[in-house]
Design a protein around this motif. Structure first.
Motif, PDB file in Angstrom:
ATOM      1  N   ARG A 185       0.828  -1.209   0.000  1.00  0.00           N
ATOM      2  CA  ARG A 185       0.000   0.000   0.000  1.00  0.00           C
ATOM      3  C   ARG A 185       0.858   1.253   0.000  1.00  0.00           C
ATOM      4  NH1 ARG A 185      -2.425  -0.940   4.288  1.00  0.00           N
ATOM      5  NH2 ARG A 185      -1.269   0.441   5.690  1.00  0.00           N
ATOM      6  N   ASP A 186       1.907   1.253   0.808  1.00  0.00           N
ATOM      7  CA  ASP A 186       2.798   2.418   0.842  1.00  0.00           C
ATOM      8  C   ASP A 186       3.494   2.617  -0.498  1.00  0.00           C
ATOM      9  OD1 ASP A 186       2.065   2.770   3.459  1.00  0.00           O
ATOM     10  OD2 ASP A 186       3.852   1.779   4.294  1.00  0.00           O
ATOM     11  N   ARG A 187       3.885   1.495  -1.122  1.00  0.00           N
ATOM     12  CA  ARG A 187       4.546   1.602  -2.419  1.00  0.00           C
ATOM     13  C   ARG A 187       3.578   2.154  -3.467  1.00  0.00           C
ATOM     14  NH1 ARG A 187       5.955  -3.308  -2.782  1.00  0.00           N
ATOM     15  NH2 ARG A 187       7.917  -3.072  -1.682  1.00  0.00           N
ATOM     16  N   ALA A 188       2.349   1.708  -3.420  1.00  0.00           N
ATOM     17  CA  ALA A 188       1.362   2.214  -4.379  1.00  0.00           C
ATOM     18  C   ALA A 188       1.081   3.695  -4.159  1.00  0.00           C
ATOM     19  CB  ALA A 188       0.065   1.406  -4.246  1.00  0.00           C
ATOM     20  N   LEU A 189       0.998   4.091  -2.880  1.00  0.00           N
ATOM     21  CA  LEU A 189       0.784   5.516  -2.597  1.00  0.00           C
ATOM     22  C   LEU A 189       1.971   6.352  -3.066  1.00  0.00           C
ATOM     23  CD1 LEU A 189      -0.788   5.317   0.985  1.00  0.00           C
ATOM     24  CD2 LEU A 189      -1.941   5.892  -1.165  1.00  0.00           C
ATOM     25  N   ALA A 190       3.192   5.818  -2.924  1.00  0.00           N
ATOM     26  CA  ALA A 190       4.374   6.557  -3.389  1.00  0.00           C
ATOM     27  C   ALA A 190       4.356   6.712  -4.904  1.00  0.00           C
ATOM     28  CB  ALA A 190       5.648   5.831  -2.947  1.00  0.00           C
ATOM     29  N   VAL A 191       3.938   5.648  -5.616  1.00  0.00           N
ATOM     30  CA  VAL A 191       3.856   5.740  -7.081  1.00  0.00           C
ATOM     31  C   VAL A 191       2.809   6.772  -7.497  1.00  0.00           C
ATOM     32  CG1 VAL A 191       3.221   4.466  -9.160  1.00  0.00           C
ATOM     33  CG2 VAL A 191       4.707   3.402  -7.452  1.00  0.00           C
ATOM     34  N   LEU A 192       1.660   6.742  -6.833  1.00  0.00           N
ATOM     35  CA  LEU A 192       0.623   7.726  -7.158  1.00  0.00           C
ATOM     36  C   LEU A 192       1.102   9.141  -6.865  1.00  0.00           C
ATOM     37  CD1 LEU A 192      -2.589   5.934  -5.815  1.00  0.00           C
ATOM     38  CD2 LEU A 192      -1.922   6.297  -8.207  1.00  0.00           C
ATOM     39  N   ARG A 193       1.823   9.300  -5.773  1.00  0.00           N
ATOM     40  CA  ARG A 193       2.344  10.633  -5.444  1.00  0.00           C
ATOM     41  C   ARG A 193       3.333  11.102  -6.512  1.00  0.00           C
ATOM     42  NH1 ARG A 193       6.928  12.454  -3.078  1.00  0.00           N
ATOM     43  NH2 ARG A 193       6.825  14.449  -1.965  1.00  0.00           N
ATOM     44  N   ASP A 194       4.220  10.212  -6.939  1.00  0.00           N
ATOM     45  CA  ASP A 194       5.191  10.594  -7.969  1.00  0.00           C
ATOM     46  C   ASP A 194       4.492  10.986  -9.269  1.00  0.00           C
ATOM     47  OD1 ASP A 194       7.220  10.106  -6.203  1.00  0.00           O
ATOM     48  OD2 ASP A 194       7.666   8.091  -6.955  1.00  0.00           O
ATOM     49  N   TRP A 195       3.448  10.219  -9.618  1.00  0.00           N
ATOM     50  CA  TRP A 195       2.729  10.551 -10.845  1.00  0.00           C
ATOM     51  C   TRP A 195       1.983  11.872 -10.709  1.00  0.00           C
ATOM     52  CZ3 TRP A 195       3.140   9.420 -15.645  1.00  0.00           C
ATOM     53  CH2 TRP A 195       3.700   8.201 -16.034  1.00  0.00           C
TER      54      TRP A 195
END
Length: 401
Positions: free
Chosen positions: A15-25
């Motif tokens: 979940r944290d990794r997915a949130l980080a990817v969304l934040r980067d995008w």
């Protein structure tokens, strides 16, 4: 409970990794959108500058006219470039520390304008493709089968174009706004000159301190030792003579201790024989204030770095004991990743010494300035954070071997 925890931890990480990817995008899309707006402003500035320069072209042969034009271009281009630097730092994570001159600022705006406008076009393609992919519209013959694949292709091209746009923006910023090869060379020469002078001053200061320690400590004890033995020789069998011999023995022991301490300050034997961890452990045991050592290096960082790290800790602990009034000191030695300006991260050895004393340490003082020079000579750095009232934190970083 243990099974749920074991399952929950990977899920939380995902979940944290997915949130980080969304934040980067989100940052990439925001940066591209803001870049499209600033590209429009930059294009308008360049067009206005070109239109204004055409009628003034005959006057540019006159030197004051060229200087006035340069000042005008600088006054207009530098704020635009400052906005670009903030956008790159906050949305793309690219720090540009150098303030470029007028020529490089105008050159960057001219090179980035088409890239920014293209970025805006790339962003517009995505909603257009999404609309085609989910829309019930039909083609002229009443068949909508070809619309959905076309929309998905447009969405894919928009995503890939955004990735390429971010990379191009970073490259342009480093290439046109970052320091040139000559700037880096001049900065490096200045750092080497300053570090060499600091090392020479630090060596001279260390020599003076060793001479003072020998004169005020060992030499005085040896003088007392010689006087006591000389007086004892006159009456060796009396009680007074035995007392003088006992005094001479104590002074000899004290002189040996002082010599051992001076030799340890010059270069501790444990550092050469057992490594940095053992030397710091011995330093912590001998300190007059409790020292907590957190050592996490898995291997030796090299003799030069070990020496620099040891003397940073030794000087910081000595200063804390003598001047800060601290009752506890923490020493942490480990590795960290250091990067900036879009450059790849590099591994460094980080040494941190913190105390709970009164603060107010002067980074320009002889001891700390010498440590900063020692760190700079090893291509490292030293930072001192010591507000009045404390606490004091001294951090040194050295490149890994």
């Amino acid at each position: 409970m243990e099974t749920m925890g074991a399952v929950g931890y990977p899920a939380a990480r995902e979940r944290d990794r997915a949130l980080a990817v969304l934040r980067d995008w989100a940052l990439a899309v925001g940066g591209a959108g803001a870049g499209a707006v600033t590209a429009l402003v930059g294009t308008a500035f360049l067009l206005a500058a070109g239109v204004a320069a055409v009628p003034a072209a005959p006057a540019l042969a006159w030197r004051p006219a060229r200087a006035a034009l340069g000042r005008a271009l600088g006054a207009c281009s530098r704020p635009l470039v400052a906005i670009e630097r903030r956008r790159l730092a906050r949305l793309f994570g690219t720090e540009i520390a150098v303030r470029p001159g007028t020529a490089r600022s105008v050159g960057y705006l001219a090179a980035r304008a088409p890239v920014g406008l293209f970025g805006g076009l790339v962003l517009l393609v995505f909603p257009a493709g999404a609309y085609l992919a989910v829309s019930p519209l039909e083609v002229l013959d009443g068949n909508s089968e070809g619309i959905v694949p076309a929309g998905l292709v447009l969405m894919y091209l928009s995503v890939q174009g955004t990735v390429g746009l971010v990379g191009t923006e970073r490259w342009l910023a480093r290439r046109l706004l970052g320091p040139s090869r000559q700037d880096l060379m001049e900065r490096r020469i200045g750092e080497l000159t300053a570090s060499r002078a600091a090392v020479v001053a630090a060596v001279d200061g260390e020599r003076r301190r060793i001479e003072r320690d020998l004169h005020d400590g060992v030499q005085q004890r040896l003088v007392v030792l010689g006087m006591a033995l000389g007086r004892a020789r006159r009456d060796p069998g009396s009680a007074k003579g035995r007392e003088l011999i006992a005094q001479a023995h104590e002074e000899a022991r004290g002189a040996l201790g002082d010599l051992r301490e001076v030799a340890w300050r010059v270069y501790p034997t444990a550092l050469a024989e057992a490594g940095l961890h053992a030397a710091l452990s011995g330093l912590a045991e001998r300190a007059a204030v409790p020292v907590a050592l957190d050592y996490t290096l898995d291997r030796g960082p090299g003799s030069a770095v070990e020496t620099g790290a040891y003397f940073v800790v030794a000087e910081a602990v000595t200063n804390a004991v003598k001047h800060s009034g601290a009752d506890s000191i923490t020493v942490a030695v480990g590795t960290a990743d250091r990067g900036g300006g879009g450059a790849p991260a590099r591994r460094v050895v980080r040494v941190r010494v913190a105390d709970n004393g009164r603060g107010g340490a002067d980074p320009a003082g002889t001891g700390l300035a010498g440590l900063a020079g020692r760190a700079a000579a090893l291509d490292g750095c030293l930072r001192v954070d010591s507000p009045p009232g404390g606490p004091t934190e001294i951090t040194a970083e050295f490149p890994c071997a």
